[in-house]
Design a protein around this motif. Sequence first.
Motif, mmCIF file in Angstrom:
data_model
loop_
_atom_site.group_PDB
_atom_site.id
_atom_site.type_symbol
_atom_site.label_atom_id
_atom_site.label_comp_id
_atom_site.label_asym_id
_atom_site.label_seq_id
_atom_site.Cartn_x
_atom_site.Cartn_y
_atom_site.Cartn_z
ATOM 1 N N LEU A 1 -25.346 -3.486 -19.503
ATOM 2 C CA LEU A 1 -24.778 -4.731 -20.017
ATOM 3 C C LEU A 1 -24.783 -5.756 -18.896
ATOM 4 O O LEU A 1 -24.557 -5.425 -17.736
ATOM 5 N N VAL A 2 -25.041 -7.003 -19.244
ATOM 6 C CA VAL A 2 -24.985 -8.111 -18.286
ATOM 7 C C VAL A 2 -23.724 -8.913 -18.591
ATOM 8 O O VAL A 2 -23.533 -9.355 -19.722
ATOM 9 N N HIS A 3 -22.861 -9.085 -17.600
ATOM 10 C CA HIS A 3 -21.649 -9.881 -17.836
ATOM 11 C C HIS A 3 -21.612 -11.083 -16.896
ATOM 12 O O HIS A 3 -22.182 -11.057 -15.804
ATOM 13 N N GLU A 4 -20.939 -12.117 -17.358
ATOM 14 C CA GLU A 4 -20.800 -13.367 -16.602
ATOM 15 C C GLU A 4 -19.414 -13.949 -16.858
ATOM 16 O O GLU A 4 -18.735 -13.593 -17.824
ATOM 17 N N GLU A 5 -19.008 -14.876 -16.000
ATOM 18 C CA GLU A 5 -17.775 -15.623 -16.190
ATOM 19 C C GLU A 5 -18.018 -16.785 -17.159
ATOM 20 O O GLU A 5 -19.115 -17.355 -17.190
ATOM 21 N N CYS A 6 -16.978 -17.132 -17.918
ATOM 22 C CA CYS A 6 -17.130 -18.273 -18.842
ATOM 23 C C CYS A 6 -15.777 -18.911 -19.138
ATOM 24 O O CYS A 6 -15.446 -19.203 -20.285
ATOM 25 N N LEU A 7 -15.008 -19.156 -18.101
ATOM 26 C CA LEU A 7 -13.659 -19.703 -18.273
ATOM 27 C C LEU A 7 -13.655 -21.202 -18.560
ATOM 28 O O LEU A 7 -12.737 -21.709 -19.210
ATOM 29 N N THR A 8 -14.631 -21.931 -18.053
ATOM 30 C CA THR A 8 -14.755 -23.364 -18.386
ATOM 31 C C THR A 8 -16.165 -23.649 -18.893
ATOM 32 O O THR A 8 -16.723 -24.706 -18.652
ATOM 33 N N GLY A 9 -16.710 -22.694 -19.617
ATOM 34 C CA GLY A 9 -18.109 -22.729 -19.977
ATOM 35 C C GLY A 9 -18.836 -21.651 -19.178
ATOM 36 O O GLY A 9 -18.264 -21.007 -18.290
ATOM 37 N N PHE A 10 -20.081 -21.458 -19.477
ATOM 38 C CA PHE A 10 -20.910 -20.487 -18.771
ATOM 39 C C PHE A 10 -20.946 -20.867 -17.292
ATOM 40 O O PHE A 10 -21.382 -21.963 -16.927
ATOM 41 N N THR A 11 -20.451 -19.978 -16.426
ATOM 42 C CA THR A 11 -20.431 -20.277 -14.992
ATOM 43 C C THR A 11 -21.832 -20.053 -14.425
ATOM 44 O O THR A 11 -22.139 -19.003 -13.844
ATOM 45 N N ALA A 12 -22.682 -21.017 -14.620
ATOM 46 C CA ALA A 12 -24.064 -20.961 -14.173
ATOM 47 C C ALA A 12 -24.492 -22.352 -13.727
ATOM 48 O O ALA A 12 -23.912 -23.364 -14.135
ATOM 49 N N LEU B 1 -29.724 -15.981 -22.998
ATOM 50 C CA LEU B 1 -30.179 -15.654 -21.650
ATOM 51 C C LEU B 1 -29.957 -14.188 -21.301
ATOM 52 O O LEU B 1 -30.007 -13.803 -20.124
ATOM 53 N N GLY B 2 -29.721 -13.352 -22.310
ATOM 54 C CA GLY B 2 -29.605 -11.922 -22.059
ATOM 55 C C GLY B 2 -28.250 -11.481 -21.556
ATOM 56 O O GLY B 2 -28.118 -10.399 -20.988
ATOM 57 N N VAL B 3 -27.214 -12.300 -21.774
ATOM 58 C CA VAL B 3 -25.854 -11.955 -21.346
ATOM 59 C C VAL B 3 -25.118 -11.336 -22.532
ATOM 60 O O VAL B 3 -25.161 -11.862 -23.639
ATOM 61 N N HIS B 4 -24.415 -10.227 -22.260
ATOM 62 C CA HIS B 4 -23.767 -9.485 -23.330
ATOM 63 C C HIS B 4 -22.250 -9.613 -23.353
ATOM 64 O O HIS B 4 -21.635 -9.361 -24.385
ATOM 65 N N GLN B 5 -21.667 -9.970 -22.218
ATOM 66 C CA GLN B 5 -20.209 -9.999 -22.150
ATOM 67 C C GLN B 5 -19.757 -11.164 -21.300
ATOM 68 O O GLN B 5 -20.319 -11.435 -20.236
ATOM 69 N N GLY B 6 -18.719 -11.875 -21.775
ATOM 70 C CA GLY B 6 -18.129 -12.975 -21.029
ATOM 71 C C GLY B 6 -16.715 -12.632 -20.624
ATOM 72 O O GLY B 6 -15.938 -12.105 -21.423
ATOM 73 N N LEU B 7 -16.367 -12.945 -19.388
ATOM 74 C CA LEU B 7 -15.044 -12.605 -18.872
ATOM 75 C C LEU B 7 -14.061 -13.745 -19.148
ATOM 76 O O LEU B 7 -13.627 -14.468 -18.251
ATOM 77 N N SER B 8 -13.709 -13.897 -20.382
ATOM 78 C CA SER B 8 -12.786 -14.938 -20.847
ATOM 79 C C SER B 8 -12.398 -14.555 -22.274
ATOM 80 O O SER B 8 -13.165 -13.827 -22.946
ATOM 81 N N PRO B 9 -11.233 -14.968 -22.761
ATOM 82 C CA PRO B 9 -10.304 -15.955 -22.223
ATOM 83 C C PRO B 9 -9.150 -15.322 -21.444
ATOM 84 O O PRO B 9 -8.853 -14.145 -21.598
ATOM 85 N N VAL B 10 -8.477 -16.154 -20.641
ATOM 86 C CA VAL B 10 -7.215 -15.775 -20.018
ATOM 87 C C VAL B 10 -6.100 -16.041 -21.032
ATOM 88 O O VAL B 10 -5.930 -17.163 -21.473
ATOM 89 N N VAL B 11 -5.378 -14.995 -21.409
ATOM 90 C CA VAL B 11 -4.277 -15.170 -22.359
ATOM 91 C C VAL B 11 -2.935 -14.832 -21.702
ATOM 92 O O VAL B 11 -1.971 -14.467 -22.383
ATOM 93 N N ASP B 12 -2.884 -14.960 -20.384
ATOM 94 C CA ASP B 12 -1.612 -14.869 -19.683
ATOM 95 C C ASP B 12 -0.727 -16.045 -20.096
ATOM 96 O O ASP B 12 -1.211 -17.169 -20.234
ATOM 97 N N VAL B 13 0.551 -15.801 -20.248
ATOM 98 C CA VAL B 13 1.512 -16.846 -20.601
ATOM 99 C C VAL B 13 2.147 -17.370 -19.316
ATOM 100 O O VAL B 13 2.656 -16.593 -18.505
ATOM 101 N N VAL B 14 2.118 -18.677 -19.123
ATOM 102 C CA VAL B 14 2.660 -19.286 -17.906
ATOM 103 C C VAL B 14 4.159 -19.011 -17.805
ATOM 104 O O VAL B 14 4.912 -19.248 -18.754
ATOM 105 N N ARG B 15 4.584 -18.532 -16.634
ATOM 106 C CA ARG B 15 6.002 -18.311 -16.385
ATOM 107 C C ARG B 15 6.520 -19.122 -15.205
ATOM 108 O O ARG B 15 7.714 -19.329 -15.062
ATOM 109 N N ASP B 16 5.622 -19.567 -14.326
ATOM 110 C CA ASP B 16 6.019 -20.351 -13.148
ATOM 111 C C ASP B 16 4.866 -21.280 -12.819
ATOM 112 O O ASP B 16 3.748 -20.834 -12.553
#
Length: 807
Positions: free
Chosen positions: A132-143, A178-193
């Motif tokens: 599997l090919v994974h990439e970051e995509c927190l504000t769009g494809f990090t490329a 582009l052959g990417v299978h997995q994106g490392l997003s979204p962040v669903v942490d709840v803001v506490r501070d």
Amino acid sequence: MTTAHDPGTARPTAAWHDTALPVPERVELLLAAMTVEEKVAQLGSRWVGNDMQVAVGEGAQEPDPEAMNVAPMQDVFAASGTVPLEEASRHGLGHLTRVYGSAPVTVAEGAAEVVRQQHVVLDNSRLGIPALVHEECLTGFTAFRATVYPAAIAWGATFDPDLVERMAAAIGRDMAALGVHQGLSPVVDVVRDYRWGRVEETIGEDPYLVAMLGTAYVRGLQSAGVLATLKHFAGYSASRAARNHGPVSMGRRELLDVILPPFETAVTLGRVGSVMNSYADVDGIPAGSDPWLLTDVLRGEWGFTGTVVSDYWAVPFLASMHRIGADADEAGALGLAAGIDIELPDTLGFGSGLVERVRRGELPEELIDRAARRALTQKVELGLLDPDWTPERSVAGADAVELDSAANRALARELAERSVVLLDAGTALPLLGKDRPQLRRVAVVGPCADDGRTMMGCYSFPNHVLPRYPGRGLGIEVPTIVQAIRDELPDVEVVAEQGCAVQDSDRSGFAAALEAARGADLCVAVVGDLAGLFGHGTSGEGCDADDLRLPGVQADLLDELLDSGTPVVVVVVSGRPYALGDVHGRAAGLVQAFMPGEEGGAAVAGVLSGRVQAGGKLPVQIPRRPGGQPSTYLQPPLGGPESAGISSVDSAPLFPFGFGASYTTFEVDDLRLSAVEVPTDGEFSVSVRLRNTGDREGDEVVQLYLHDVLASVVRPVKQLTGFRRVRLSPGEAVDVRFDVHTDRTAFTGRDLRRIVEPGDVDVLVGTSSADLPCRGTVRLTGPVRIVGADRRLITEVNVQPAGGAGR
């Protein structure tokens, strides 16, 4: 087993390649044919670009060794030495890490590298199972040269799940081609501070808002065939003093009621494909070694069937940072037993040490099989084990991909415009209002006024990777706020001065900024953050804050500008909220933009001029004072403003959660309850009328909050239970109906079981957590009811013209 490099040549086939067979049967056939070494290999990964020394195409440039890491302790792990891909994949490989996201490669270069690395994996292993090919995509494809959308905190400000889903689908389509299978997003942490550096990566401080938008992102990304990954499971955002990776002092009840619901919603309703563990420990138990969290809750209660992937180096961190394992091998055994299936970004703990433990009888092979079965199931479902799959075919769509297409930019613009929050129109906004005096000269000053990087999050490629390659620019066109104001006000002379940098203490630019302001009819002061990583920024991963004062000397610059005699409109472009108590009331207008992305300059300028109708709402509160106050809105009576007089510290915010002003006016009234008494297993509806009472079309977000009047444990004063963003023309009215199941009142009781209790529940409806003109009470009757994992997680909302059909 080998695979020919001719994309038209079919590879040798085995029984598990038969697409006519059910997926589980294919997986079991493959597992039965695998050695322990081959099964373990499916649980590992390889980051060829870890040291950033990969080729970067035409005009190649060596990375700056002093530039920031893009993952925690990346330099340490790179320096310790990593094996070549050929060696790492001799028994197969689970994942290839960030082929596009490690250096500024073009689409063609990245696609060629995917093909090369996949062939290494296929050709050097007996069974020829692709990675599997994974990439970051927190504000769009990090490329390189890919669209930078607004940061996640800006998604929260839209209160618009449908728009977030459309954005995620566009991101997923580009990645899948582009052959990417997995994106490392979204962040669903709840803001506490708010001091935590990664506030910009979150969606906000309310679990329901985070759940709805996070799940929308999951649906969008996975609609394109790319697995989404929930981060960070769980508790990461609640570290002591908001310090990155800091320990979390949290009881089980807060974890269950505040932190876990967004994850649960994305798992049970969004059917997310992957979950990533948190680095942090909660009450001494690191998430990566917690079977209660990763197995009992995630899989046993919620029914999750995907893969749990480790955050980068979270497995060896169990030994080196948490010190609950003697070495990486023991850390690997701990993580595997807890429920981590795949180690990212490189194989350290999930390697030969696991094999040796199985051979010695110290680790049940069933644990290896459990994780390998999950990993292989996803590969089968993604088509990687189909007989006609080849590396070349996986990137066959690359030639047609324009990563920063006009359609992408239009979507980025729409999201940016809908995320900008008008805090106070003051005396100056909108600049082109019909009653405004003619502007001849406008001074635009501040460190965020003419720097496109300040509008993008820490996981955008220009801020994430390109600092290592200073000669490559931003890779995309990012009109700054200065440029956008010049375009917005073509007949006005616009002068620009930086005044100061975002972070340092140099005041030498103050004089020029003040001179520009004094010589203008109006000053627009643009202050805020520059995102980075691990101290190379004021916001972002590892860029935590001591307090909520604007970074560097920006507050001092604002103070002098506000005393200049020229009206000053203050625009904050940031990843976290900053204390604005000393600004509000002195400024001629106040606007908050949460890292609005590459199209953010035009969005901000449009709101300032009035061309864009402001409609964003605060997903986090704006503090009055910088000393870490206030806490988030989600507090019991003794945790919020209700406790005034008990402490010398006033925790009241300057602007509350859910707030956002507009250039038109709205009225919410006519509360109607379908029933004032319902059983604890029943449901009721809450209806209000929303009317645009102004003279412009605009958006309003109708918000429903509930308050448990008397409970067996301490409950929040109010909690968001439903919302809908509605656009209305002048004079138009609609009825907004919330259908509330009593499950939505459930909470974790004294015995840690989730329950619905009988008693009174206040119903509060309005346009922010502090503006709730419509109030009523519903009484829940009958016995205490224990609520299971099948409970209702969302509040359905129906909007219809007043007296008309629903929409």
